[in-house]
Design an enzyme around this catalytic site. Sequence first.
Site, PDB file in Angstrom:
ATOM      1  N   SER A 176       9.697 -18.224 -39.336  1.00 51.83           N
ATOM      2  CA  SER A 176       9.976 -17.108 -40.234  1.00 51.83           C
ATOM      3  C   SER A 176      10.204 -15.825 -39.455  1.00 51.83           C
ATOM      4  CB  SER A 176       8.841 -16.921 -41.252  1.00 51.83           C
ATOM      5  OG  SER A 176       7.665 -16.454 -40.640  1.00 51.83           O
ATOM      6  N   ASP A 177       9.514 -15.655 -38.354  1.00 50.46           N
ATOM      7  CA  ASP A 177       9.727 -14.469 -37.520  1.00 50.46           C
ATOM      8  C   ASP A 177      11.115 -14.471 -36.886  1.00 50.46           C
ATOM      9  OD1 ASP A 177       7.355 -12.978 -37.795  1.00 50.46           O
ATOM     10  OD2 ASP A 177       6.292 -14.287 -36.427  1.00 50.46           O
ATOM     11  N   VAL A 178      11.429 -15.543 -36.167  1.00 53.52           N
ATOM     12  CA  VAL A 178      12.719 -15.558 -35.476  1.00 53.52           C
ATOM     13  C   VAL A 178      13.869 -15.670 -36.470  1.00 53.52           C
ATOM     14  CG1 VAL A 178      11.751 -16.446 -33.335  1.00 53.52           C
ATOM     15  CG2 VAL A 178      12.559 -18.052 -35.042  1.00 53.52           C
ATOM     16  N   GLY A 181      14.460 -12.259 -37.908  1.00 55.93           N
ATOM     17  CA  GLY A 181      15.134 -11.441 -36.909  1.00 55.93           C
ATOM     18  C   GLY A 181      16.626 -11.730 -36.863  1.00 55.93           C
TER      19      GLY A 181
END
Length: 431
Positions: A176-178, A181
């Site tokens: 979910s972070d990458v 981004g």
Amino acid sequence: MTATTESTAAGPAFLEGVRVLDVTGALAGPYCTTILSDLGADVLKIEPVAGDRMRTRRMGPDRRPIPFDLTHRDKGSLAVDMKSPAGAEIVRSLARRSDILVENFRAGAMARLGLGYEDLRPQCPDLVYCSISGFGQFGPMREAKGIDLIAQAYSGLMSVTGTTDGQLAKAGFPVSDVGTGMWGAIGVLAALLRARAGGGGAYIDVALADSVAAWSLWEVADYVATGVEPAPLGTAHRLAAPYEAFTCQDGATLVLGAVDRAWEALCAVLELDLRDDPRFATEYERFLHRAPLAEIIQARFATEPRDHWMSALRSAGVPCGPVNGIGDILTDEQFAVRGLFVHDEERFAQPTIVNTPIVADGAPRARGHAPELGADTVVVLAELGYDDERIAALVEEGVVGVHDAGASASGAARLRTEAATPAARGVEAQR
């Protein structure tokens, strides 16, 4: 062959001259701006006077700040207390000279500092402003804290990730972070096209939970069609079989033998005569009876090493691939020739950098190491018109921080003329 990139040539210049103000922390926001940096943008990281908290997250025997090095390479650093009026004014001045601003505080935090999109818009009509958060800037979950693991659970991903006996698992990577981004970078670049065409700036709102839920294409289709909640399937595919990983004598390989042509070739390689078994007569029947089919195939794979089976399957045209570990991918020849992992301790603060996976004209993407805290503070402030005395006062008041405290006053004039960093060159271009 080792996965080493030796070239020090300039990276792709698609975003040359584009100035990015990076007001981010942790992973999603920094990953977004790292993509922009690797594509040629000048990125200036804004961080607290005490430093981004990821600088203190140390790993390995030598306690290197690995996460920070990986996600802030080739950026400038301005250490400033944005909560102070003087610090907020510095950021406001930089926004007027920037094309893009990316932030990933909790919803509304930047507005409370007078640095929200609507606050900056009157003075920055062409600014592309991207907010990254757990659940977005509106909706009933707006104020909730959102981190990768929460987003994986909330989005439904965790409900379909795990083993067939019901043991749930998170994705091994912080998807979910990458992923957020990446969505942020996509939105920013699309908005920048409009801004450069005279259409004005834009506000981009991307959320961790949205990003992962938007990948649920197969699972949503399955649920809508059947009304049955999709369950974890281990490595198996939701709509086809055989289409999963099988364990060999010395490792696992993923095999895709669902369609008739691949199925026939798979049976030939494994020396399995299943032509008269009605459970496996068609692609749909194989899917319905995927559990007993997997047992039969697994028994054959267990009899030989992985390379034996992969060589035979590839020769027969059956799609397959090894289940690699992290150590495997770092020395893999395919990734090496594409420059995905950069091993260069001279250019980077740590020995291995994970590159942005966009190959542009063969040029390397990651170009330089992460900045020291406040490495560009003096240069940037000087270019904004702050004289030596004012810079020294701001340092004394704790409004800004510098990497070399001795350079805060007498060194400012020298640094003003050198303007050596990417961030400083970006500001200078606007004068």
